[in-house]
Design a protein around this motif. Structure first.
Motif, PDB file in Angstrom:
ATOM      1  N   ARG A   1      -1.172   4.716  -3.208  1.00 22.62           N
ATOM      2  CA  ARG A   1      -1.364   3.356  -3.705  1.00 22.62           C
ATOM      3  C   ARG A   1      -2.227   2.541  -2.745  1.00 22.62           C
ATOM      4  O   ARG A   1      -3.168   1.859  -3.163  1.00 22.62           O
ATOM      5  CB  ARG A   1      -0.020   2.655  -3.906  1.00 22.62           C
ATOM      6  CG  ARG A   1       0.888   3.290  -4.934  1.00 22.62           C
ATOM      7  CD  ARG A   1       1.997   2.336  -5.387  1.00 22.62           C
ATOM      8  NE  ARG A   1       2.694   1.671  -4.292  1.00 22.62           N
ATOM      9  CZ  ARG A   1       3.751   2.163  -3.657  1.00 22.62           C
ATOM     10  NH1 ARG A   1       4.220   3.362  -4.003  1.00 22.62           N
ATOM     11  NH2 ARG A   1       4.348   1.483  -2.687  1.00 22.62           N
ATOM     12  N   GLN A   2      -1.917   2.638  -1.467  1.00 20.18           N
ATOM     13  CA  GLN A   2      -2.675   1.865  -0.482  1.00 20.18           C
ATOM     14  C   GLN A   2      -4.144   2.290  -0.458  1.00 20.18           C
ATOM     15  O   GLN A   2      -5.047   1.463  -0.332  1.00 20.18           O
ATOM     16  CB  GLN A   2      -2.049   2.025   0.904  1.00 20.18           C
ATOM     17  CG  GLN A   2      -0.713   1.342   1.078  1.00 20.18           C
ATOM     18  CD  GLN A   2      -0.834  -0.181   1.074  1.00 20.18           C
ATOM     19  OE1 GLN A   2      -1.918  -0.742   1.226  1.00 20.18           O
ATOM     20  NE2 GLN A   2       0.286  -0.865   0.892  1.00 20.18           N
ATOM     21  N   SER A   3      -4.382   3.585  -0.581  1.00 22.90           N
ATOM     22  CA  SER A   3      -5.752   4.088  -0.554  1.00 22.90           C
ATOM     23  C   SER A   3      -6.552   3.581  -1.744  1.00 22.90           C
ATOM     24  O   SER A   3      -7.687   3.097  -1.598  1.00 22.90           O
ATOM     25  CB  SER A   3      -5.733   5.623  -0.546  1.00 22.90           C
ATOM     26  OG  SER A   3      -7.049   6.138  -0.603  1.00 22.90           O
ATOM     27  N   ILE A   4      -5.969   3.664  -2.938  1.00 18.50           N
ATOM     28  CA  ILE A   4      -6.685   3.237  -4.148  1.00 18.50           C
ATOM     29  C   ILE A   4      -6.901   1.732  -4.156  1.00 18.50           C
ATOM     30  O   ILE A   4      -7.980   1.246  -4.510  1.00 18.50           O
ATOM     31  CB  ILE A   4      -5.914   3.688  -5.401  1.00 18.50           C
ATOM     32  CG1 ILE A   4      -5.959   5.214  -5.514  1.00 18.50           C
ATOM     33  CG2 ILE A   4      -6.502   3.045  -6.658  1.00 18.50           C
ATOM     34  CD1 ILE A   4      -5.171   5.760  -6.674  1.00 18.50           C
ATOM     35  N   LEU A   5      -5.895   0.980  -3.757  1.00 20.20           N
ATOM     36  CA  LEU A   5      -6.027  -0.473  -3.749  1.00 20.20           C
ATOM     37  C   LEU A   5      -7.055  -0.930  -2.721  1.00 20.20           C
ATOM     38  O   LEU A   5      -7.816  -1.872  -2.968  1.00 20.20           O
ATOM     39  CB  LEU A   5      -4.672  -1.122  -3.458  1.00 20.20           C
ATOM     40  CG  LEU A   5      -3.635  -0.997  -4.571  1.00 20.20           C
ATOM     41  CD1 LEU A   5      -2.269  -1.471  -4.088  1.00 20.20           C
ATOM     42  CD2 LEU A   5      -4.070  -1.801  -5.797  1.00 20.20           C
ATOM     43  N   SER A   6      -7.110  -0.247  -1.576  1.00 25.11           N
ATOM     44  CA  SER A   6      -8.078  -0.604  -0.552  1.00 25.11           C
ATOM     45  C   SER A   6      -9.498  -0.259  -0.975  1.00 25.11           C
ATOM     46  O   SER A   6     -10.415  -1.090  -0.862  1.00 25.11           O
ATOM     47  CB  SER A   6      -7.731   0.119   0.752  1.00 25.11           C
ATOM     48  OG  SER A   6      -8.709  -0.129   1.744  1.00 25.11           O
ATOM     49  N   GLN A   7      -9.686   0.949  -1.500  1.00 21.82           N
ATOM     50  CA  GLN A   7     -11.021   1.393  -1.876  1.00 21.82           C
ATOM     51  C   GLN A   7     -11.509   0.750  -3.171  1.00 21.82           C
ATOM     52  O   GLN A   7     -12.682   0.422  -3.303  1.00 21.82           O
ATOM     53  CB  GLN A   7     -11.039   2.912  -2.009  1.00 21.82           C
ATOM     54  CG  GLN A   7     -10.766   3.655  -0.708  1.00 21.82           C
ATOM     55  CD  GLN A   7     -10.706   5.161  -0.892  1.00 21.82           C
ATOM     56  OE1 GLN A   7     -11.219   5.698  -1.865  1.00 21.82           O
ATOM     57  NE2 GLN A   7     -10.069   5.850   0.039  1.00 21.82           N
ATOM     58  N   GLY A   8     -10.586   0.600  -4.126  1.00 23.72           N
ATOM     59  CA  GLY A   8     -10.998   0.103  -5.428  1.00 23.72           C
ATOM     60  C   GLY A   8     -10.944  -1.401  -5.581  1.00 23.72           C
ATOM     61  O   GLY A   8     -11.730  -1.982  -6.334  1.00 23.72           O
ATOM     62  N   PHE A   9     -10.009  -2.059  -4.861  1.00 24.38           N
ATOM     63  CA  PHE A   9      -9.822  -3.492  -5.042  1.00 24.38           C
ATOM     64  C   PHE A   9     -10.023  -4.298  -3.767  1.00 24.38           C
ATOM     65  O   PHE A   9     -10.020  -5.524  -3.808  1.00 24.38           O
ATOM     66  CB  PHE A   9      -8.429  -3.767  -5.616  1.00 24.38           C
ATOM     67  CG  PHE A   9      -8.225  -3.182  -6.990  1.00 24.38           C
ATOM     68  CD1 PHE A   9      -8.550  -3.911  -8.114  1.00 24.38           C
ATOM     69  CD2 PHE A   9      -7.730  -1.896  -7.145  1.00 24.38           C
ATOM     70  CE1 PHE A   9      -8.376  -3.384  -9.385  1.00 24.38           C
ATOM     71  CE2 PHE A   9      -7.543  -1.343  -8.408  1.00 24.38           C
ATOM     72  CZ  PHE A   9      -7.877  -2.099  -9.538  1.00 24.38           C
ATOM     73  N   GLY A  10     -10.143  -3.617  -2.639  1.00 26.13           N
ATOM     74  CA  GLY A  10     -10.493  -4.302  -1.413  1.00 26.13           C
ATOM     75  C   GLY A  10      -9.377  -5.051  -0.719  1.00 26.13           C
ATOM     76  O   GLY A  10      -9.637  -6.005   0.018  1.00 26.13           O
ATOM     77  N   PHE A  11      -8.123  -4.646  -0.912  1.00 26.75           N
ATOM     78  CA  PHE A  11      -7.046  -5.309  -0.192  1.00 26.75           C
ATOM     79  C   PHE A  11      -5.940  -4.326   0.161  1.00 26.75           C
ATOM     80  O   PHE A  11      -5.781  -3.279  -0.474  1.00 26.75           O
ATOM     81  CB  PHE A  11      -6.471  -6.486  -0.998  1.00 26.75           C
ATOM     82  CG  PHE A  11      -5.723  -6.089  -2.259  1.00 26.75           C
ATOM     83  CD1 PHE A  11      -4.369  -5.771  -2.218  1.00 26.75           C
ATOM     84  CD2 PHE A  11      -6.376  -6.054  -3.482  1.00 26.75           C
ATOM     85  CE1 PHE A  11      -3.676  -5.419  -3.362  1.00 26.75           C
ATOM     86  CE2 PHE A  11      -5.694  -5.697  -4.642  1.00 26.75           C
ATOM     87  CZ  PHE A  11      -4.346  -5.382  -4.580  1.00 26.75           C
ATOM     88  N   LYS A  12      -5.175  -4.690   1.184  1.00 27.80           N
ATOM     89  CA  LYS A  12      -3.994  -3.930   1.583  1.00 27.80           C
ATOM     90  C   LYS A  12      -2.794  -4.592   0.923  1.00 27.80           C
ATOM     91  O   LYS A  12      -2.584  -5.803   1.055  1.00 27.80           O
ATOM     92  CB  LYS A  12      -3.828  -3.931   3.102  1.00 27.80           C
ATOM     93  CG  LYS A  12      -2.536  -3.292   3.606  1.00 27.80           C
ATOM     94  CD  LYS A  12      -2.456  -3.327   5.117  1.00 27.80           C
ATOM     95  CE  LYS A  12      -1.103  -2.846   5.609  1.00 27.80           C
ATOM     96  NZ  LYS A  12      -0.828  -1.441   5.217  1.00 27.80           N
ATOM     97  N   CYS A  13      -2.002  -3.823   0.216  1.00 30.39           N
ATOM     98  CA  CYS A  13      -0.853  -4.377  -0.498  1.00 30.39           C
ATOM     99  C   CYS A  13       0.311  -4.599   0.462  1.00 30.39           C
ATOM    100  O   CYS A  13       0.713  -3.683   1.187  1.00 30.39           O
ATOM    101  CB  CYS A  13      -0.427  -3.459  -1.635  1.00 30.39           C
ATOM    102  SG  CYS A  13       0.914  -4.157  -2.639  1.00 30.39           S
TER     103      CYS A  13
END
Length: 330
Positions: free
Chosen positions: A309-321
């Motif tokens: 989840r962290q990888s996809i959110l960082s690469q795709g949406f530009g933030f750390k959840c």
């Protein structure tokens, strides 16, 4: 655009662009319909129980203005722009993305409309779109595995027809894009512009269509587009077909919405979006929500591991959840 098409578009999409953003969100989210002759004003549906406000750490967000019960429909939203996936283009309505059983009345390109209303409403883009040859553009999207340039093409046709202002998406948050990404976008821009130029659509109609406009719009679409995964006939179908929603083949298209784009992410969301039979989105509560609580959706597959989840959110949406689930390491 014909007066009939213009009226149908305004009726379907409502006011999508205004200098007062909060007026926009209020009207776009309102699911109420005017009362009939046999109804009183007091019996008409109430506006949705939400407001847009600035959060402490995630920019704008959507908040409940009263208690919302689990399973309640919070509001519905019609897309600003949508487009079927190239793999589904022959099996869904070219306008609303509703599944079609036959190709009766299909256009020469192989697509069709589910009803006369959608066919008439599509004039907001199709009267312009049909003038050009999009074979090279579609092949570019197909071979590169791209879906968002199709939304840019449709929006450009809407702007040319006068159905939408060129800056209609400016209020949405853009994705961060690198110079290398911009260079890769240039081919799509040139194919789009060349298609319109070869269709003899004059500069007076396409002056907005610069490389800067194309990349700006694509950057906003990349982070705000929703993948419409299912177009079921009834809500219960969504439950029985839930496992299909994570498969690429389940997607019938992609769409951009105004208000749903302001919902922030949570890996343990209290709200989700469903599509019953077409591109009209329904925002539903997953659990009881208190007045003043922020409404959040999950941008990705909630079943994935913390690291994924962290990888996809960082690469795709530009933030750390930093939601409670992620803080616990779940």
């Amino acid at each position: 655009m014909s007066p009939v098409a213009s009226t149908l578009w305004r009726s379907r999409f409502g006011t999508l662009y205004t200098s007062n953003a909060f007026v926009l969100f209020s009207s776009a989210a309102d699911t109420a319909t005017p009362p009939s002759k046999n109804e009183s004003l007091s019996s008409a549906p109430s506006p949705p129980p939400i407001r847009v406000a600035v959060t402490e750490s995630a920019g704008r967000g959507v908040f409940a203005t009263r208690r919302i019960g689990a399973g309640d429909t919070i509001h519905t939203a019609k897309p600003i722009v949508s487009h079927p996936s190239l793999s589904s283009i022959k099996s869904v309505c070219y306008f609303c993305l509703k599944k079609v059983k036959t190709v009766a009345g299909a256009q020469p390109q192989g697509f069709s409309f589910c009803c006369e209303n959608c066919k008439e409403s599509s004039k907001v883009f199709y009267d312009v779109e049909k003038k050009a040859d999009w074979l090279a553009f579609d092949d570019y999207c197909r071979t590169q595995g791209l879906k968002y340039p199709l939304l840019v093409k449709r929006l450009a046709c809407m702007v040319i027809s006068g159905a939408a202002p060129a800056g209609i998406l400016d209020i949405l948050q853009p994705a961060s894009i690198t110079q290398d990404m911009i260079l890769k976008m240039e081919e799509g821009f040139h194919l789009l512009r060349n298609g319109l130029v070869r269709a003899n659509i004059g500069d007076e109609h396409t002056s907005f269509l610069t490389k800067q406009w194309y990349t700006d719009v694509l950057a906003r679409i990349r982070i705000n587009a929703f993948r419409i995964e299912l177009a079921a006939g009834v809500y219960e179908d969504l439950l029985s077909l839930a496992s299909a929603s994570i498969e690429a083949e389940a997607a019938v298209g992609n769409a951009i919405y105004m208000l749903p784009s302001f919902y922030n992410h949570d890996c343990d969301p209290n709200t989700h979006i469903v599509w019953i039979e077409n591109a009209d989105a329904k925002l539903k509560a997953l659990r009881d929500i208190d007045e003043g609580e922020e409404l959040r959706i999950c941008y990705i597959d909630v079943s994935m591991s913390y690291d994924a989840r962290q990888s996809i959110l960082s690469q795709g949406f530009g933030f750390k959840c930093n939601c409670l689930r992620c803080l616990s390491g779940d």
